[in-house]
Design an enzyme around this catalytic site. Structure first.
Site, PDB file in Angstrom:
ATOM      1  CG  HIS A   1      -1.852   1.153   1.267  1.00 46.05           C
ATOM      2  ND1 HIS A   1      -2.765   1.390   0.259  1.00 46.05           N
ATOM      3  CD2 HIS A   1      -2.026   2.153   2.176  1.00 46.05           C
ATOM      4  CE1 HIS A   1      -3.465   2.470   0.554  1.00 46.05           C
ATOM      5  NE2 HIS A   1      -3.033   2.952   1.705  1.00 46.05           N
TER       6      HIS A   1
ATOM      7  CG  HIS B   1      -4.094   6.377   2.775  1.00 44.76           C
ATOM      8  ND1 HIS B   1      -4.741   5.162   2.825  1.00 44.76           N
ATOM      9  CD2 HIS B   1      -4.501   7.064   3.876  1.00 44.76           C
ATOM     10  CE1 HIS B   1      -5.497   5.124   3.918  1.00 44.76           C
ATOM     11  NE2 HIS B   1      -5.360   6.259   4.572  1.00 44.76           N
TER      12      HIS B   1
ATOM     13  CB  CYS C   1      -2.742   3.285  -3.104  1.00 46.76           C
ATOM     14  SG  CYS C   1      -1.965   1.660  -3.030  1.00 46.76           S
TER      15      CYS C   1
END
Length: 162
Positions: free
Chosen positions: A23, A35, A113
């Site tokens: 991530h 994010h 992301c």
């Protein structure tokens, strides 16, 4: 002795090591990151939620790095600084802060992301994770095709000898 994790600086890319993927977030200072998170994400679930792969929308969130990472390890990883010039830190932070709270399009293969944070830092949306998976899948596909071709050739050769 292991080297200490460098303290993130505003504008740094943060790579968080989830169990099956990475991530990404961008550090904006004072312990916070910006994010992408699935819209249905419950507090404390982190971006590891399986729903992130099943939805086409994401929410831009500003949260404490400590909360986003949870028990997962993380590192500063400005891995494209040698290829692309980072935008000025003030512009990175401004762009990230302006997006907080917005719902954005999310596609695992083209708008995830990693694309998001690279776009903020470099002005270039890219994801090495996606590229690596595509390359691995292509290699596996070519390997299967080659094995099938060899199988057909051996099968024909065997029939011709009979």
């Amino acid at each position: 002795m292991r080297a200490p994790i460098p303290e993130p600086k505003p504008g740094d890319l943060i790579e968080i090591f989830r169990p099956f993927y990475r991530h990404w977030a961008i550090y904006v200072g004072d312990g916070y990151v910006v994010h992408l998170a699935p819209p249905s994400e419950v507090a404390g679930a982190g971006a590891a939620s399986v729903m992130s792969a099943l939805t086409d929308k994401a929410i831009v969130k500003k949260e404490l790095l400590y909360d986003v990472a949870g028990s997962d390890k993380y590192q500063v990883n400005n891995k494209h600084d040698d290829k692309y010039s980072p935008l000025p830190c003030s512009k990175i932070i401004q762009r990230a802060e302006e997006l907080v709270g917005q719902e954005v399009l999310y596609k695992l293969t083209s708008e995830n992301c990693e694309h998001f944070v690279n776009e903020l830092r470099y002005g270039v949306a890219r994801s090495d994770q996606v590229r690596d998976v595509i390359i691995a899948a292509s290699a596996a596909g070519m390997g299967l095709a080659a094995m099938s071709l060899i199988g057909v050739m051996f099968s024909r050769n065997k029939r011709q000898k009979q």
